[in-house]
Every structure is written in C-alpha cells, then in structure tokens.
Write an enzyme that holds these catalytic residues in place. Structure first.
Site, PDB file in Angstrom:
ATOM      1  N   GLN A 284       0.823  -1.207   0.000  1.00  0.00           N
ATOM      2  CA  GLN A 284       0.000   0.000   0.000  1.00  0.00           C
ATOM      3  C   GLN A 284       0.854   1.253   0.000  1.00  0.00           C
ATOM      4  OE1 GLN A 284      -2.896   0.047   3.155  1.00  0.00           O
ATOM      5  NE2 GLN A 284      -3.479   2.166   2.796  1.00  0.00           N
TER       6      GLN A 284
ATOM      7  N   CYS B 191      -6.737   0.770   1.809  1.00  0.00           N
ATOM      8  CA  CYS B 191      -6.542  -0.585   2.326  1.00  0.00           C
ATOM      9  C   CYS B 191      -7.784  -1.436   2.129  1.00  0.00           C
ATOM     10  CB  CYS B 191      -6.158  -0.548   3.800  1.00  0.00           C
ATOM     11  SG  CYS B 191      -7.378   0.273   4.859  1.00  0.00           S
TER      12      CYS B 191
ATOM     13  N   HIS C  12      -8.200  -0.149  10.092  1.00  0.00           N
ATOM     14  CA  HIS C  12      -7.481  -0.704   8.947  1.00  0.00           C
ATOM     15  C   HIS C  12      -8.181  -1.970   8.459  1.00  0.00           C
ATOM     16  CE1 HIS C  12      -4.030  -1.024   6.367  1.00  0.00           C
ATOM     17  NE2 HIS C  12      -3.546  -2.118   6.920  1.00  0.00           N
TER      18      HIS C  12
ATOM     19  N   ASN D 228      -1.725  -8.075   5.925  1.00  0.00           N
ATOM     20  CA  ASN D 228      -1.804  -6.621   5.997  1.00  0.00           C
ATOM     21  C   ASN D 228      -1.450  -6.027   4.628  1.00  0.00           C
ATOM     22  OD1 ASN D 228      -1.487  -3.889   6.498  1.00  0.00           O
ATOM     23  ND2 ASN D 228      -0.209  -4.153   8.311  1.00  0.00           N
TER      24      ASN D 228
ATOM     25  N   TRP E  56      -0.329  -3.314   3.839  1.00  0.00           N
ATOM     26  CA  TRP E  56       0.916  -2.554   3.829  1.00  0.00           C
ATOM     27  C   TRP E  56       2.062  -3.376   3.247  1.00  0.00           C
ATOM     28  CZ3 TRP E  56       1.282   0.093   9.344  1.00  0.00           C
ATOM     29  CH2 TRP E  56       0.304   1.096   9.424  1.00  0.00           C
TER      30      TRP E  56
END
Length: 659
Positions: free
Chosen positions: A90, A96, A251, A275, A277
């Site tokens: 990300q 997200c 998130h 995740n 990220w």
C-alpha cells in the site's frame, strides 16, 4: 424493467462487457500500434484532476510526475511468476479496503481472471494501454487506462509492487480509481463494496463484537468453498495507528486461511491474516516467532509457517475476535451459508433494476406501517425449507455518483399479502439479508428512509430450487477441500447441468472447462498445471460406459465421486503442501486408494505422468489414478478372481486403445 443480471451474451456480461466511456481496448491499441504512438487517456488524464483536489497538499500536487513503467524500469512486466498478494504494498492513499479485497482476489483464480484480462503486457503489442474489469450494479465494466503512473521524485505515490518491475497492482489500482472518479475517491471506503466489485458476488458481514457461535466453522467453510474474505479493526479509518501488538487501528486486512491443527493433545483453530501494507504483523500468540509453534508437529509447522516480514501472520480465533471488529465474506452465490449443511447446495438468482421514488402515491396496506408505496414489488417462490439453514438471500444495492452520500435504503418482506415479516434498513451501498423462509410466495418491496429517489439493483438468491425450472440457476464453484467427500455427491448434479449440452451430456471440451474452472480453483491443486484437452479425452474414455464420447449424468456422477476421493488422498499425501506428489508419496496414495503397485510400476507411472523430476501435480495424478483404478478393476472382472485372463488381440486392443 426487469432482467436477469449479466445474462450470457448480454451487454454487461463477461461475454460482452460494458465499455466505460465507450472505450474499446482492442480498437484503441490497434490504432496506437498503427500510428506508432503510446496511448494517452483523455478521460482520465495525467493531471491533478485524476488525483483529486483534497487528497494531497497543494505543494505535493505540483510535484507529481506521471511516468510510464518503461520510463521507470528497463524491463517492466505486467505479471512476474503469477499474481500474489505479496506483490502488493500500500502507498500513501488510504485504500486498504480495496487492497485487502484485491489480496483475497489473488487467491481465487476463478474470479481473478475476470478482473485481470490476459491479452496485454509490455512484451508484445505494447502501446501504453491496459484494461481491467469490475462489476458495477449488475454489469461487468471494462475500464481502459494509459500506463502513466503518478510519482514524486521517482517514488510511487500509491500502491507499488514488492518487485520493482511488476506493475499489475499499480495499473489495476489506477483503473479502479478511474471507475470511481479519482484516486481521492479511493481514500477510505468499504471492504464489502470492493469484494462485490471484484467478483459480482454477494457478501455477508459478521460483527465480531457479537460473533456467531459457530464462527470457527464459518471461517473454515468459507475458506474451503473459495470465498473472498477480509476483516477490519475498530477506529478511525484514516488514522492508521499501530498498536504495540502490531495491529493497525481503522485498517482493513485480508483473511488468507483458516485451519484446525493438533496442539497440546487437542485441536486449535487459527486464522491467517495479511496486511495490505506488505509489512507490519501481529506480535502476540501464533505470530511468526511465538513459542506456540514450538509445540506444533513439524509437518504442520513447515506447511503453515512463513517466517517473513511480509504482512502475513497467524492468530488464534479468540484473539481474532478481540482485535478485529468485522468479518466480511463474499462469493458468487451465498454458498458460505451452507457451513452447517452436509451438502453443497445450488442457488438460483433473479435480478431486477429499477427506480424508487418517494413521489409515487401511497395506498392503504395490511403491513404494520399502515400504508405502502406503489413502488414496485418483486415476487418469488420458496419450494424447499429446512428450519436449520438459510434458504433465501436478498441484496439491494443503490446506484449513485461517487460524490453522493449513501442513502438509508432497505426493503420490506411480506408473505402472500400478509403483514410485514421483516424489514431491514442501513446507510450503506449494499443492504443484504439472509433468511430462513417456509414454502410459499413472498414479495420484496425496496424503499428508502429519506425523501429522495434512487436507482437500485435487487438480487434474490434462493436455495435448492428445481434446476429445470430455474434457467438462471447458479452453483457454488468449487469443491470444499476438508469436507468428507461422501457428503458432497449432491453437488455434482448442479455442476453437470451448468456445463452440459442440450442433450444433457458432456463432451471432452466441456469436461476440460469444468475441471479447470471448478476443481483447479484451489491454490494447491492448481500448482501442478491445468487439465489438457487430451487428458480430458482420456478421462472421459475411462468413464464412458456407452463408448460414445460423451458422459451422461450417471457417468459424470461416477467420475465426481472418484475426483472427490482423489482430492482427499492428494491433500493428505502432499504433506509439504508443494502441490505435487513425489514417488514415495505416490506409492502411499495408491495404497490409500486400495490399489496395488510395485517398484517397477511406480517408476513407469512417474515417467508417464510426472514432470522432469518424477513429480505428479493434481491433474496428472487424477489421470494416473483413474487409469490405474479402471484397468485394475477391468482385469479383476475379466479374471473372475484369478490371476490370469484370456482374451483375443482385438478384445485387448479395444480395452487399452479407447481407455
């Protein structure tokens, strides 16, 4: 006024997608190639208007440079070594919710291929143009983009790939931003909306503050049946506060697995989470370096644990409920509602599009509200009923511009002009309800709680209807990996009818399509390659009792039971989860099937059906086992209990040449 959603061949179906802004990818690419130009998309230009006025500070907007992958890398690729969630990292935008859905999409090939067409890349016919598909309000929409990506000082502003020269995540994000109007419109959203946009499916949400008692079984069943899954944490969506335990507040995450493993003389339910990220993981029990893994048998630990800072981690079901607030599950049909059922059921779908208006007059009604609008009602029949399972799912979706707020929409349900049985209203794009209804005729009445008209898509899913009476009948794609196969036989009829000819038979080409779309949807079974046309002709010949080159429903049922048995055996014997069986594992698999072999036969089978290393993927394993099983039983029948058979040359050739 009403029509089945995405009927085959209709505009908006996968066979004939709707073109956003009337842009035709192939025509535009051919024009650019003929003129020696790289495509520049005037409908989503390399300009701050495509970013959005409020997403970044003004000084950053002025610094943006739009660069093509060919300007950023010497050898760019759209996809390298397949599509994976680990390709995604990300960027600065708060999308997200979309990337968590995208991460789940990478696990489900039957959906991924709809979104990411294969007819494009940087190596052949490159003209700076790409396209992606998304489902919007009952239609598949093809979105064309140029490949100019926003950067600052050579750094990606938004999603960027883990491998520097792989660009499918960045380009797909750009296409989704174009569909929604700007990158700014991706900054905060609903994971449930993205799951539906990437699949055209129906979703369900579970609050983890008041979770269902059988949450563990729901998660495992959803994972087995090929659902997309995600979850979210409480907190403000744009704050991204990382707690000391590694969990980010406000998130969205992807759920990538749910299993039950032996632990401390019992069993433990654990959930795998990723995740978007691309880093940042849970630090509590069952995390990568936790001591819990020391007490897990090596074969399970080696198969499940991936000790890398890649954003993916395991967590107990108990901690999952404590750390996360919502669970989202999505599939093409509500098959995830069958978690407590011993059968995989078929679901029929009927779709309607229309306009709800507060200006239509109201009339007296028998409903509890005393009056009802003359807005349209939609009727459906329920034929089957099991009080212990859901049998109806209703989804109402509002259509509006991206800069408009969601109205509070919902619907009433009545039975045969009786009082209102249920009403449900929420301020979300998609309001979905799951019901257990007794046989009878029902009406759904869409409505809004506010005095504002809206366009809507209404979808009604009904379980276990008569296949012959529902031409739009759908089935849950896939074969759950961990459910006892003897309980799955009822699902083969729906699959057969979905792929069969008008004469209710299946030929080798249809069998190939069925096996590749249904059986190989699972990540593990697909690693060894697809079913070829020749292998499907061989499989068909082995099961073809009438020797006419086609399978009847009865013959397909026999094949289906073999496939379910072989999937069980393959899953058990592939202990390292490589997607292949070596010679030793093949020997164990043959023994598990109750068949005989010796060292010489094993060597020949590995040579005939294996790869260069003698390993068998699932598709080759199926061909091998079907032939071994069929010919072993043919010998036993001909030998009538003995160890020798007597047959003419022509009888022998007829047996071995066709099968």
């Amino acid at each position: 006024m009403l029509a089945p959603s995405s009927a085959p061949g209709a505009t908006g179906s996968l066979q004939k997608v709707k073109k956003l802004n009337s842009q035709d990818f192939r025509e535009l690419r051919a024009l650019c190639l003929s003129q020696g130009l790289l495509f520049e998309d005037a409908t989503f230009p390399a300009h701050s208007s495509s970013i959005g006025a409020r997403l970044l500070p003004q000084e950053e907007l002025w610094q943006i440079q739009w660069r093509r992958p060919t300007e950023l890398q010497r050898n760019p690729h759209l996809i390298m070594d397949g599509v994976s969630r680990f390709d995604i990292m990300q960027g600065e935008i708060g999308d997200c919710w979309m990337l968590a859905a995208l991460g789940s999409l990478t696990l489900r090939k039957q959906f991924l291929e709809n979104v990411l067409p294969k007819d494009q890349g940087f190596q052949e016919d490159y003209a700076g143009i790409f396209h992606f598909r998304f489902w919007q309000y009952g239609e598949w929409v093809d979105v064309v983009i140029d490949d100019r990506l926003p950067t600052i000082n050579g750094r990606f502003l938004f999603v960027h790939p883990r491998t520097s020269n792989e660009f499918w995540p960045s380009l797909l994000e750009k296409a989704y931003a174009k569909l929604r109007g700007s990158y700014q419109n991706l900054n905060g959203g609903y994971l449930s909306d993205a799951l539906v946009d990437l699949t055209g499916g129906v979703q369900v949400q579970f609050s983890l503050r008041d979770p269902p008692p059988d949450l563990e079984e729901i998660l495992k069943a959803a994972d087995r049946s090929g659902c997309l899954m995600g979850c979210s944490t409480p907190g403000q969506a744009r704050r991204n506060i990382e707690l000391r335990n590694g969990i980010v507040q406000g998130h969205a995450y992807t759920i990538t697995g749910a299993v039950k493993i032996p632990y401390r003389n019992g069993w433990k339910h654990i959930i795998r989470i990723w995740n978007p990220w691309g880093h940042g993981e849970w630090k509590g029990p069952w995390s990568d370096n936790s001591r819990q893994w020391d007490r897990v048998e090596p074969k399970y630990r080696d198969a499940l644990l991936r000790n890398k800072d890649d954003g993916e981690f395991w967590m107990s079901c108990e901690n999952f409920q404590k750390q996360f607030s919502w669970l989202y599950i999505c599939n093409s049909t509500p098959a995830f509602l069958d978690f407590g059922d011993e059968h995989c059921s078929a679901w029929s779908l009927t779709s309607y599009t229309n306009l709800w208006s507060p200006d239509l007059p109201r009339r007296r009604s028998h409903s509890s509200s005393g009056a009802a609008s003359t807005n349209p009602q939609y009727f459906f029949k329920v034929l089957d009923h099991d009080p212990n399972t859901y049998n109806v799912a209703i989804s109402l979706m509002q259509k509006h511009a991206e800069d408009e707020r969601n109205l509070k929409i919902g619907f009433f349900i009545t039975k045969e002009n009786s009082r209102v049985l249920k009403q449900i209203f929420f301020r979300t794009r998609d309001v979905t309800s799951y019901l257990t209804l007794s046989p009878g005729t029902y009406a759904v009445v869409p409505a809004a709680a506010e005095e504002q008209e809206f366009q809507f898509l209404l979808r009604i899913f009904i379980k276990n209807q008569d296949y012959n009476e529902t031409p739009n009948s759908l089935t849950s794609p896939g074969l759950p990996m961990d459910v006892p196969r003897e309980n799955q036989d009822s699902s083969y009829k729906a699959l057969f009818l979905k792929y069969a000819n008008q004469d209710s038979t299946i030929d080798a080409l249809q069998l190939q399509q069925l096996l590749n779309e249904v059986i190989l949807k699972d990540e593990m079974t697909s690693l060894g390659g697809r079913f070829s046309f020749d292998s499907c002709r061989s499989i068909l010949a082995l099961m073809d009792l009438n020797s006419n080159g086609r399978l009847t429903l009865q013959e397909f049922g026999n094949l289906w039971r073999c496939l379910t048995k072989y999937m069980d055996i393959f899953s058990r014997e592939d202990r390292n989860r490589s997607g292949f069986l070596d010679v030793a594992e093949l020997k164990s698999a043959i023994q598990a099937a109750g068949l005989a072999s010796d060292a010489r036969l094993l060597r020949l089978l590995a040579l005939r059906y294996g790869d260069a290393g003698g390993r068998l993927g699932f598709s080759d394993f199926v061909c091998c086992m079907l032939r071994l099983d069929t010919l072993s039983h043919a010998f036993q029948n001909l030998a009538k209990g003995g160890s020798q058979i007597l047959m003419t040359a022509m009888e022998w050739l007829t047996l071995v040449m066709y099968t």
